[in-house]
Design a protein around this motif. Structure first.
Motif: not given
Length: 214
Positions: A173-174, A177-178, A180, A182
């Motif tokens: 998940a990190q 997010a970092r 950008k 999925s």
């Protein structure tokens, strides 16, 4: 956040029922069950759960063998449920690629937290299991082989970004997010990186690369 999906593998129906209640009451989806290792592998291939909650002692094909195939085929991460008299099986499961270990007496909050951590690409270890597992590893460790040179394979720029995140200990998940992208895309990149490195797990990959970079 999407709820993790779980496959339960235990030969005792009552235990599976109890685990299902603990998980589903905390919004974790149980997508299937298995009473032996062969069915666990088959159901993991069909259902592709985020986490396989694996008992080690089952009739027919045991949990260690099932764990090895599930990990090698990338069918899901394996979180093992063990008891105090299974040190040898725990050691075998570590070698087979399991990423988490809990005692069968685990309470619901600890179980749920562990499942979420493993689904996010992290590990989960009960401290009591960890101490015994480390002792078993130390007792069985052979003499170290001669030093060999590990050559970092060619990675794409995105795979290098993902590898850097693995070295930082970032979860899927990190990373998503970092970078950008999925989480499923992250999982694909992680799988590609592990394959190119010849690594069994994220921790194994980090150990290999740090041996190069140190």
């Amino acid at each position: 956040m999407t709820a993790p999906t779980v496959l339960l593998a235990d030969d005792h129906g009552a235990i599976r029922a109890g685990l299902r209640i603990m998980l589903e009451t905390h919004d974790i989806a149980v997508v299937g069950e298995a009473a032996d290792g062969e069915v666990a592998v088959r159901n993991a291939a069909a259902l592709r759960p985020d986490v396989v909650l694996m008992d080690l002692r089952m009739p027919g094909r045991d949990g260690v063998s099932a764990t090895r195939e599930i990990v090698e085929r990338g069918l899901g991460d394996v979180l093992v449920l063990t008891s105090f008299d299974e040190d040898e099986l725990v050691l075998a499961a570590i070698r087979a690629g399991a990423v988490g270990f809990l005692l069968k007496t685990v309470d619901a909050p600890t179980l749920v937290q562990a499942v979420r951590a493993v689904a996010a690409g992290e590990g989960a270890l009960d401290p009591r299991v960890t101490r015994r597992a480390l002792a078993a590893v130390a007792a069985s460790a052979p003499e170290p082989p001669p030093m060999t040179t590990f050559v970092l394979p060619e990675l794409t720029p995105r795979e290098r970004d993902v590898l850097d995140g693995i070295l930082q200990g970032w979860s899927n998940a990190q990373l998503a997010a970092r970078l950008k992208i999925s989480v499923p895309t992250v999982k694909t990149h992680v799988s590609n990186v592990l394959t190119k490195l010849g690594a069994r797990s994220r921790s194994h990959a980090a150990a290999l690369v740090r041996g190069v970079e140190d």
